[in-house]
Design a protein around this motif. Structure first.
Motif, PDB file in Angstrom:
ATOM      1  N   ALA A   1       2.341   1.522  -3.558  1.00  0.00           N
ATOM      2  CA  ALA A   1       1.345   1.801  -4.597  1.00  0.00           C
ATOM      3  C   ALA A   1       0.884   3.243  -4.573  1.00  0.00           C
ATOM      4  O   ALA A   1       0.563   3.820  -5.617  1.00  0.00           O
ATOM      5  CB  ALA A   1       0.150   0.862  -4.440  1.00  0.00           C
ATOM      6  N   GLN A   2       0.882   3.844  -3.398  1.00  0.00           N
ATOM      7  CA  GLN A   2       0.373   5.206  -3.281  1.00  0.00           C
ATOM      8  C   GLN A   2       1.451   6.258  -3.480  1.00  0.00           C
ATOM      9  O   GLN A   2       1.177   7.457  -3.367  1.00  0.00           O
ATOM     10  CB  GLN A   2      -0.288   5.381  -1.906  1.00  0.00           C
TER      11      GLN A   2
ATOM     12  N   GLN B   1       3.656   8.971  -3.042  1.00  0.00           N
ATOM     13  CA  GLN B   1       3.773   9.939  -1.956  1.00  0.00           C
ATOM     14  C   GLN B   1       2.408  10.292  -1.372  1.00  0.00           C
ATOM     15  O   GLN B   1       2.289  11.254  -0.616  1.00  0.00           O
ATOM     16  CB  GLN B   1       4.479  11.203  -2.460  1.00  0.00           C
ATOM     17  N   GLY B   2       1.405   9.512  -1.736  1.00  0.00           N
ATOM     18  CA  GLY B   2       0.058   9.789  -1.245  1.00  0.00           C
ATOM     19  C   GLY B   2      -0.099   9.462   0.230  1.00  0.00           C
ATOM     20  O   GLY B   2       0.679   8.701   0.805  1.00  0.00           O
ATOM     21  N   GLU B   3      -1.112  10.034   0.834  1.00  0.00           N
ATOM     22  CA  GLU B   3      -1.366   9.794   2.244  1.00  0.00           C
ATOM     23  C   GLU B   3      -1.949   8.402   2.462  1.00  0.00           C
ATOM     24  O   GLU B   3      -2.670   7.871   1.607  1.00  0.00           O
ATOM     25  CB  GLU B   3      -2.304  10.862   2.808  1.00  0.00           C
ATOM     26  N   HIS B   4      -1.626   7.834   3.599  1.00  0.00           N
ATOM     27  CA  HIS B   4      -2.113   6.502   3.929  1.00  0.00           C
ATOM     28  C   HIS B   4      -2.252   6.403   5.434  1.00  0.00           C
ATOM     29  O   HIS B   4      -1.392   6.871   6.182  1.00  0.00           O
ATOM     30  CB  HIS B   4      -1.136   5.422   3.426  1.00  0.00           C
TER      31      HIS B   4
ATOM     32  N   ALA C   1       0.836  -1.210   0.000  1.00  0.00           N
ATOM     33  CA  ALA C   1       0.000   0.000   0.000  1.00  0.00           C
ATOM     34  C   ALA C   1       0.864   1.251   0.000  1.00  0.00           C
ATOM     35  O   ALA C   1       0.569   2.226  -0.713  1.00  0.00           O
ATOM     36  CB  ALA C   1      -0.926  -0.006   1.216  1.00  0.00           C
TER      37      ALA C   1
END
Length: 461
Positions: free
Chosen positions: A297-298, A300-303, A294
Motif C-alpha cells: 500500500a505504501q 516506495q514509502g517508508e515503513h 502495508a
C-alpha cells in the motif's frame, strides 16, 4: 497391519543411511515414543547400527525424574542405551507448551551435536498430524502450514525423522500391548487448557462427519507436494533478493521480493523473520498478511514495525530486518569453555584465558542484547581483531537498526564488550581475546535444503 514391516519400509524410504548408523530417539515413556523406540531398536540392530534413547526432564513436574528412571530401567533391560537430559534454565512464564518444545529440542540437538549423531527420530504419528492441521487451520494457515509436519525436516546440525506419521495412536498402543509393555500417561495430554487437547477431544465428532485423522493426514500429504514447489521458488527468491549478514540481520530487496507472486513473497518474508528472530516457527499468517499489505500500500514509502521478534525498516529500495532487543534477558556463559546457544541465533563460548581471568576476579559473565543507548567508541577501546587503525569499519557496516540486538558481554549489569562492533570497555582493554567462538547459527535456516548421507571407507561424507 504388520507394523514392524510397514515401519521397516518407511525407514528404507527415509534413507539411505550410512553404514552402521547412529540414531538418537526421543522417548518420554508414553506409548507413542516407546513403540517407536522398540521398533527402531530392532531396525537399527539388523543394520549393525547403534541407537541411543533420550528422555528430557523439562523440570516442570516433580514426577519427571522418577519417570525418566523407569524409562531407563525398561530400555536398558532390553539392551538399549538411555540417557536423561535435564533442563536447568529458568522458565519465562509465557506459552509453556511452546517453551517446553524449544527446551526439548535444544537439549536433544545439543546431545546429538556432542555425540556426532546426525539422525534424531521423534514419535509424531497420524493423530498428531491431524491435530496439527486443525490447529493451523484455526489460525488461518495457508498451503505450507496445512501440509503439516514433514517426515524429514532439517536443522543446522541434525535432521529430524518422523517415521510414525502413517500410524494411528491406537494401532501403536495395540502393538505395544502385544509386546507386553506398559507406558506412562502424561497428565498434560489431558489438560483442557491446551489447544491441542481441545481439538483432540473433538476428534470422534469430526471423524463422524468425515474429518478423520486419516483424511486430514491425506490432505496434509497432498499439500506437502504443493509445499515442495513453493519452497523451491522461495529458495530461488531468497538467493537472489536477500542478503543475510553474519551478525544476524538481513537486507531485503523490496522491489524484487514484492514483485513475486503473493504466496512466494509472503513465504520469503516469513523465512527471513523466522531466521533473524531466532524462532522455531514462522509468524502467524494474519500478521504476515498485514505486513505484506502495508508494504504494498505504501509503494516506495517508508515503513517501520515490529513483528515476530524482529524490527523492520523499509525504504524505497530495501527492507532491513533485525532482531528486536528485549528487556534484559541475560544468559550465563560457562567459564569452562563450553559453547551455548544464545537467543536462538548464536553459538558463543568464552576464550580460555579470559574465562580464567574472570574466575580469578570472581566475575560472572553473561551475554545479552546491547540495548540503547549504545556506547560510543570514545567510551571504550577498539578491538584490534575487528577494527583497524584508520577506519571504524565494523561500527559503520552494521546499520543502527541491527545494533541493539547484537550479542554483548556483561559482568553483572556492566557492559564489557560488543564483539560485532569491535568495542570493549576499558575494564577488559588488555585482556586479549574475550571469546573463542561467536557464530550466527539460527535455529531455522531461511531455505530448507535437504541432504543425503553416504559412507566411504567408514567415514560419513
Amino acid at each position: 497391519m504388520d507394523i514392524p514391516a510397514v515401519f521397516t519400509a518407511t525407514m528404507e524410504r527415509l534413507g539411505p543411511f550410512e553404514d552402521r548408523p547412529l540414531f538418537a530417539v526421543a522417548v518420554s515413556g508414553g506409548s507413542d515414543s516407546l513403540a517407536l523406540t522398540l521398533l527402531l531398536a530392532d531396525w537399527v540392530r539388523h543394520r549393525q547400527g547403534h541407537l541411543v534413547a533420550l528422555t528430557v526432564d523439562h523440570g516442570l513436574r516433580p514426577q519427571a525424574a522418577s519417570e525418566a528412571q523407569a524409562v531407563h530401567d525398561l530400555l536398558t533391560a532390553r539392551g538399549i542405551e538411555h540417557h536423561a537430559l535435564t533442563n536447568h534454565l529458568p522458565w519465562s512464564g509465557g506459552d509453556i507448551q511452546n517453551e517446553a518444545r524449544a527446551v526439548r529440542y535444544r537439549l536433544l540437538n545439543d546431545w546429538c551435536v556432542s555425540a556426532g549423531c546426525l539422525h534424531l527420530v521423534v514419535a509424531h504419528h497420524q493423530d498428531d498430524q491431524a491435530e496439527t492441521v486443525l490447529l493451523r487451520l484455526a489460525r488461518g494457515s495457508g498451503a505450507v502450514g496445512l501440509s503439516g509436519m514433514a517426515e524429514v525436516s532439517y536443522r543446522p546440525e541434525v535432521r529430524i525423522l518422523r517415521p510414525l506419521l502413517g500410524f494411528t495412536r491406537q494401532a501403536l498402543r495395540d502393538w505395544l500391548g502385544g509386546q507386553e509393555v506398559s507406558w506412562i500417561e502424561d497428565p498434560s495430554n489431558q489438560n483442557p487448557s491446551f489447544a491441542r487437547v481441545q481439538w483432540r477431544s473433538l476428534s470422534p465428532e469430526l471423524a463422524a462427519r468425515g474429518m478423520s485423522s486419516a483424511r486430514l493426514a491425506e490432505t496434509a500429504q497432498r499439500l506437502a507436494r504443493v509445499r515442495t514447489l513453493i519452497e523451491r521458488d522461495v529458495a530461488a527468491c531468497l538467493a537472489r533478493y536477500v542478503r543475510l549478514d553474519r551478525w544476524g540481520w538481513a537486507d531485503v530487496c523490496r522491489a524484487g521480493v514484492l514483485a513475486q507472486e503473493e504466496e512466494i513473497a509472503l513465504r520469503v518474508l516469513a523465512a527471513v523473520l523466522t531466521t533473524v528472530g531466532g524462532q522455531d516457527y514462522g509468524p502467524r499468517a494474519d500478521r504476515l498478511d498485514r505486513l505484506y499489505d502495508a508494504l504494498l500500500a505504501q509503494g516506495q514509502g517508508e515503513h517501520r514495525q515490529s513483528l515476530h521478534g524482529c524490527v523492520l525498516s523499509a525504504t524505497a529500495t530495501t527492507i532491513l530486518i533485525a532482531r528486536e532487543a528485549r528487556v534484559p534477558d541475560f544468559q550465563c556463559l560457562p567459564l569452562n569453555g563450553d559453547a551455548i546457544e544464545w537467543d536462538g541465533r548464536f553459538r558463543i563460548a568464552l576464550d580460555a584465558g579470559f574465562a580464567e581471568a574472570c574466575r580469578l576476579r570472581g566475575w560472572k559473565i553473561t551475554v545479552g542484547h546491547v540495548f540503547s543507548p549504545l556506547p560510543s567508541l570514545k567510551d571504550g577501546v577498539r578491538d584490534p581483531d575487528v577494527l583497524d587503525k584508520d577506519e571504524k569499519s565494523a561500527w559503520c557496516a552494521i546499520p543502527g537498526i541491527a545494533r541493539p540486538g547484537l550479542p554483548a558481554l556483561y559482568e553483572g549489569k556492566r557492559l564489557l564488550a560488543i564483539p560485532a562492533l569491535g568495542w570493549r570497555s576499558h575494564d577488559v582493554s588488555g585482556m586479549g581475546a574475550l571469546v573463542r567462538l561467536l557464530r550466527f547459527q539460527p535455529r531455522r535456516t531461511m531455505a530448507f535444503v535437504g541432504f543425503r548421507l553416504a559412507a566411504r571407507r567408514g567415514r560419513i561424507i
